[in-house]
Design a protein around this motif. Structure first.
Motif, PDB file in Angstrom:
ATOM      1  N   SER A  94     -37.214  -3.949 -21.456  1.00 23.21           N
ATOM      2  CA  SER A  94     -38.072  -4.689 -20.245  1.00 23.21           C
ATOM      3  C   SER A  94     -37.802  -5.165 -18.445  1.00 23.21           C
ATOM      4  O   SER A  94     -38.246  -5.421 -18.027  1.00 23.21           O
ATOM      5  CB  SER A  94     -38.634  -5.888 -20.662  1.00 23.21           C
ATOM      6  N   LYS A 131     -48.238  -9.636 -16.541  1.00 25.58           N
ATOM      7  CA  LYS A 131     -49.909  -9.798 -16.972  1.00 25.58           C
ATOM      8  C   LYS A 131     -50.590  -9.546 -15.565  1.00 25.58           C
ATOM      9  O   LYS A 131     -51.811  -8.510 -15.919  1.00 25.58           O
ATOM     10  CB  LYS A 131     -50.183 -11.347 -17.416  1.00 25.58           C
ATOM     11  N   TRP A 171     -43.029  -1.290 -25.971  1.00 26.10           N
ATOM     12  CA  TRP A 171     -43.665  -2.749 -25.504  1.00 26.10           C
ATOM     13  C   TRP A 171     -43.496  -3.073 -24.187  1.00 26.10           C
ATOM     14  O   TRP A 171     -45.218  -3.082 -23.625  1.00 26.10           O
ATOM     15  CB  TRP A 171     -43.307  -3.251 -26.235  1.00 26.10           C
ATOM     16  N   GLU A 204     -47.266  -3.816 -22.295  1.00 26.77           N
ATOM     17  CA  GLU A 204     -47.061  -5.080 -21.612  1.00 26.77           C
ATOM     18  C   GLU A 204     -47.495  -5.149 -20.055  1.00 26.77           C
ATOM     19  O   GLU A 204     -48.247  -6.004 -19.609  1.00 26.77           O
ATOM     20  CB  GLU A 204     -46.234  -5.796 -22.358  1.00 26.77           C
TER      21      GLU A 204
END
Length: 395
Positions: free
Chosen positions: A76, A97, A123, A127
């Motif tokens: 990430s 977001k 993931w 996201e």
């Protein structure tokens, strides 16, 4: 069962890539992800007493973002840095977001993985509203394939080992204009692997913060598992900078089928040594034959002992953690997560291991920190080992 090499290249020299200041920045990035919370640092006082040490502290990464493993910390952070660079923004300005709205179309990230790293990249891509293509080496567990596909990524199992799968992912990325997010480095490719290892420092920063608040105190001994050495190097780099490398002893553990760090540390000149072949081990996340050149220098400079162990040592660690002594907390730890607990048991009970323990002061004053880096990521095999007794230590 147990091969040991004392590190003749130890200098205690820290690395500017892995510092407490950089760890604070990576943790700030992780903090703004929905669902972020520090994973537990579990004390096992009954086991510590049985194994003859003051305390055993286990960082339980099975709770990380609901993904059952720590690897998402590196993936990430690397994706965040890549998107920040692509958009000419600072990493602190990246909001998972909303970042997709700043792009004309989604970017494609690709990686090679034994399971957990690919899960983390898949993931993180989901996201952030991006795409992921994940390559896995031959023999990869179907459960890992399904988990990655379930996160919306394309997953391709190759017919070659891990290191050759890395080369295939790199070639495909170059041909398609994708962004390779790999946790090992080579000449001309070191920026992203550095970011990934820096992302892992969040785990270490949490652990030291938690240990500081516990009566057991800071670690005198740290046991780290290594594949290419990306996690071990990032964590050790942080700890050496935070605590001072001379203030604790570090043991690096690997599966005997893929012990490239052990062989590098045992070499005459301290240069990296590659291991070839199928690299077969139940510790899929550690079944890597080529050290990461970004993190090898910190492992060479700040580790005290390199150890190579068979699969049944990790299996023993899984059983110990999952079936605790009365009063201790159970930890569900997968094959790659439990190697250090199995090794700690050997150091307390095996004649050769006891010599190692004595040499590094692993005694009644020792506070041992280990990182259980994954939970039961392969649930069927976890039950075979923990329930059915597969790979007993006396084999």
């Amino acid at each position: 069962m147990l091969k040991v090499s004392n590190n003749q290249f130890y200098t205690g020299e820290t690395c500017s890539l892995f510092t407490t200041e950089i760890a604070q920045r990576t943790r700030e990035f992780h903090r703004q992800i929905d669902g972020y919370q520090p994973t537990p640092l579990v004390s096992l006082p009954q086991l510590a007493s049985k194994l003859g040490v003051k305390a055993i502290l286990v960082k339980d990464e099975s709770h990380r973002f609901g993904l059952n493993a720590f690897k998402v910390l590196g993936g990430s952070y690397a994706l965040g840095r890549l998107l920040a660079e692509h958009l000419e923004m600072d990493i602190s300005e990246i909001d998972l977001k909303t970042v997709a709205s700043k792009l004309d179309k989604p970017l494609v990230f690709t990686t090679a993985t034994a399971g957990n790293h690919g899960t983390g990249v898949a993931w993180a891509a989901r996201e952030m509203g991006q795409k992921a293509v994940v390559y896995m080496p031959k023999g990869s567990a179907q459960a890992s394939v399904n988990r990655i596909k379930g996160l919306g990524a394309e997953c391709i199992v190759t017919d070659v080992n891990y290191d050759d799968t890395v080369r295939l992912a790199n070639k495909t990325a170059e041909e398609n204009g994708w962004m390779l997010v790999q946790d090992t480095a080579w000449e001309g490719y070191d920026k992203i692997p550095t970011w990934i290892s820096q992302g892992y420092m969040t785990m270490a920063d949490e652990a030291i913060e938690q240990a500081t608040a516990m009566p057991e105190g800071l670690p005198t001994h740290v046991m780290l598992q290594a594949g290419v050495g990306a996690m071990a190097g990032g964590v050790l780099g942080y700890l050496a900078d935070k605590l001072g490398a001379d203030n604790f002893k570090t043991v690096i553990a690997e599966p005997s089928a893929a012990d490239c760090i052990f062989r590098s540390g045992s070499s005459k000149d301290g240069n990296m040594v590659n291991v070839t072949g199928d690299l077969n081990s139940i510790m899929a996340g550690l079944a890597c034959g080529e050290p990461n050149p970004v993190t090898w220098p910190i492992l060479r400079n700040c580790s005290d002992v390199f150890v190579s162990v068979d699969d049944n040592v990790a299996a023993t660690g899984m059983r110990i953690l999952g079936n605790p002594l009365h009063g201790d907390t159970a930890v569900t730890s997968g094959e790659s997560g439990a190697i250090t607990m199995g090794l700690l048991h050997l150091l307390a009970n095996h004649p050769e291991g006891q010599k190692v323990a004595q040499n590094i002061g692993l005694d009644q004053d020792a506070v041992v920190m280990i990182f259980s880096t994954e939970g039961d990521t392969n649930a069927d095999r976890y039950r075979q080992i923990v329930w059915e007794g597969k790979l007993p230590l006396n084999d």
